[in-house]
Design a protein around this motif. Sequence first.
Motif, short mmCIF file in Angstrom:
data_model
loop_
_atom_site.label_atom_id
_atom_site.label_comp_id
_atom_site.label_asym_id
_atom_site.label_seq_id
_atom_site.Cartn_x
_atom_site.Cartn_y
_atom_site.Cartn_z
N VAL A 129 0.83 -1.21 0.00
CA VAL A 129 0.00 0.00 0.00
C VAL A 129 0.86 1.26 0.00
CG1 VAL A 129 -0.31 0.27 2.52
CG2 VAL A 129 -2.10 1.02 0.95
N ILE A 130 1.97 1.23 0.73
CA ILE A 130 2.85 2.41 0.80
C ILE A 130 3.41 2.76 -0.58
CG2 ILE A 130 5.11 3.22 1.62
CD1 ILE A 130 4.47 1.95 4.32
N ILE A 131 3.84 1.75 -1.31
CA ILE A 131 4.49 2.02 -2.60
C ILE A 131 3.45 2.24 -3.70
CG2 ILE A 131 4.71 -0.31 -3.55
CD1 ILE A 131 7.37 2.52 -3.43
N SER A 132 2.17 2.05 -3.39
CA SER A 132 1.12 2.32 -4.38
C SER A 132 0.75 3.79 -4.43
CB SER A 132 -0.13 1.49 -4.05
OG SER A 132 0.13 0.11 -4.20
N VAL A 308 20.57 -7.74 -8.86
CA VAL A 308 19.82 -7.64 -10.10
C VAL A 308 18.41 -8.17 -9.90
CG1 VAL A 308 19.67 -8.40 -12.51
CG2 VAL A 308 21.89 -7.78 -11.52
N TRP A 309 18.30 -9.25 -9.15
CA TRP A 309 16.99 -9.87 -8.88
C TRP A 309 16.06 -8.89 -8.15
CZ3 TRP A 309 12.85 -12.57 -9.11
CH2 TRP A 309 12.07 -12.88 -8.00
N MET A 310 16.59 -8.21 -7.15
CA MET A 310 15.76 -7.28 -6.39
C MET A 310 15.30 -6.11 -7.26
SD MET A 310 16.55 -5.04 -2.97
CE MET A 310 16.95 -3.56 -3.89
N VAL A 311 16.21 -5.60 -8.09
CA VAL A 311 15.87 -4.47 -8.97
C VAL A 311 14.80 -4.88 -9.97
CG1 VAL A 311 16.74 -2.92 -10.75
CG2 VAL A 311 18.11 -3.34 -8.70
N VAL A 312 14.97 -6.06 -10.59
CA VAL A 312 13.98 -6.55 -11.57
C VAL A 312 12.63 -6.75 -10.91
CG1 VAL A 312 13.36 -8.50 -13.05
CG2 VAL A 312 15.70 -7.60 -13.08
N LEU A 313 12.63 -7.35 -9.72
CA LEU A 313 11.37 -7.58 -9.01
C LEU A 313 10.70 -6.25 -8.65
CD1 LEU A 313 9.36 -9.46 -7.61
CD2 LEU A 313 10.80 -9.34 -5.55
N ALA A 314 11.48 -5.31 -8.14
CA ALA A 314 10.92 -4.01 -7.74
C ALA A 314 10.30 -3.30 -8.94
CB ALA A 314 12.01 -3.14 -7.12
N LEU A 315 10.99 -3.28 -10.07
CA LEU A 315 10.48 -2.59 -11.25
C LEU A 315 9.28 -3.31 -11.85
CD1 LEU A 315 13.76 -1.42 -13.01
CD2 LEU A 315 12.32 -0.20 -11.38
N SER A 316 9.28 -4.64 -11.76
CA SER A 316 8.13 -5.41 -12.25
C SER A 316 6.89 -5.10 -11.43
CB SER A 316 8.43 -6.92 -12.20
OG SER A 316 9.54 -7.24 -13.01
N LEU A 317 7.05 -5.06 -10.11
CA LEU A 317 5.92 -4.78 -9.23
C LEU A 317 5.46 -3.33 -9.36
CD1 LEU A 317 6.93 -6.75 -6.00
CD2 LEU A 317 5.32 -7.41 -7.79
N LEU A 318 6.40 -2.43 -9.61
CA LEU A 318 6.06 -1.02 -9.84
C LEU A 318 5.04 -0.90 -10.96
CD1 LEU A 318 6.66 2.10 -9.59
CD2 LEU A 318 8.41 1.73 -11.33
N PHE A 319 5.27 -1.63 -12.03
CA PHE A 319 4.36 -1.57 -13.18
C PHE A 319 3.11 -2.42 -12.96
CE2 PHE A 319 2.88 -3.53 -17.14
CZ PHE A 319 2.48 -2.41 -17.83
#
Length: 402
Positions: A129-132, A308-319
């Motif tokens: 919810v915070i990052i939304s 790299v895994w954390m960055v990819v996951l974070a950007l995937s969830l962002l979208f």
Amino acid sequence: MTESVPALVTYAVLGWMALNIIFYISERWMVFTDIIWILMAGLAYGWLSSFSALELPPLVMDPKVVLYVFVPLLIFASTKKMCLFHFRPIIVPALLAGTLGIIISMTVIGTAVHWLLNVPLLPALLFGVIISATDPLAVSALFKGDESISENQKLLIEGESILNDGFVVTVAGILALLIFTSTSFSWLDTSVSLVTHIVGALVTGVVLGRGARAILRFMHSSYYILTTNITLALAYGSFVIAESFHFSGILAVFAAALAYGYKPDEDRANREAEEKVWEYLDYAANALLFFLLGTSFVVLTQGTAFSVWMVVLALSLLFLGRFTALFLLKPFMKIDGAALSTMEFWLLNFSGARGAVSVALILLLPSSFEYQPLFLASAFVMILFSLIVYPLITAKLLKQGG
């Protein structure tokens, strides 16, 4: 203390000079808005301050200063430009995206964080919810002076961003209460608390906004110094009073600004003078907040391993979080009875930049909270990407749509 005053004045002078340089660069190279250039300047300062030989003081934003000093001013400045009459056609889609959209996004992100990173469900939902929360400050900067977007489209994007910030702070507060206290979960109690927070905030804002108008009518004056003082008091007063009753301060400021009304006064010269004062306050606060967001990145993420895994996951969830929410709600989101066009759908997706409110909410969590470093690092990756890359995509969409 007295020795720090000349240094503070020196930094202020250098800051004003830097703002002029950045504004010039922004006008010459119209790749980013000046606010994004300021963010990158903050990142550069944060990186340089990590070298002890330079003896630059590290600058980190204080979460309470963000929420109590910056947010009321900037939310009021954004909302006071809106007219309630013109806001009516888009109020339903804005409410849908800013409430149900947040719940859907929170569920998508929270579930992924829970299963993929082994974070307990409630803390994972808290991060979701915070990052939304999208950043109305960045959103407003994106469309300033852009004539390729209609007024209804602009109102929908800006209004939804302000509403979802207020909703996010409210839901995050309830989840934090469940996580960090012995309060047991109850659907009924949680629902009643959520409705109370929202309705209480809106009523508080409307009462104070109309009260401010009544004071002006009683005083029979529209002198710009008087109206500026009253609107500043209204912005901060509505936030503080709402928060003191445990309502949403952001929603209270939003309601107060709308209730105060964007009405053309007979004394046009004073009205324009007041608008110029607010425009400068808005710009100065935005500039300082985005600079501090940049400088805080290096300091707050020191020692954090960005795999790299954390960055990819974070950007995937962002979208995925926002895309899923808007995709599911698209059939019900109409502007003046017309369904959202494909361009409007993607514009809503990529105008959802994240910002300082998300960082402030994570920093307000107890320092002993074991997932705070993970949440903070992930949030910064999402925020920086959305603030730097999303505007480029949005500009391209507007160009194609125009």
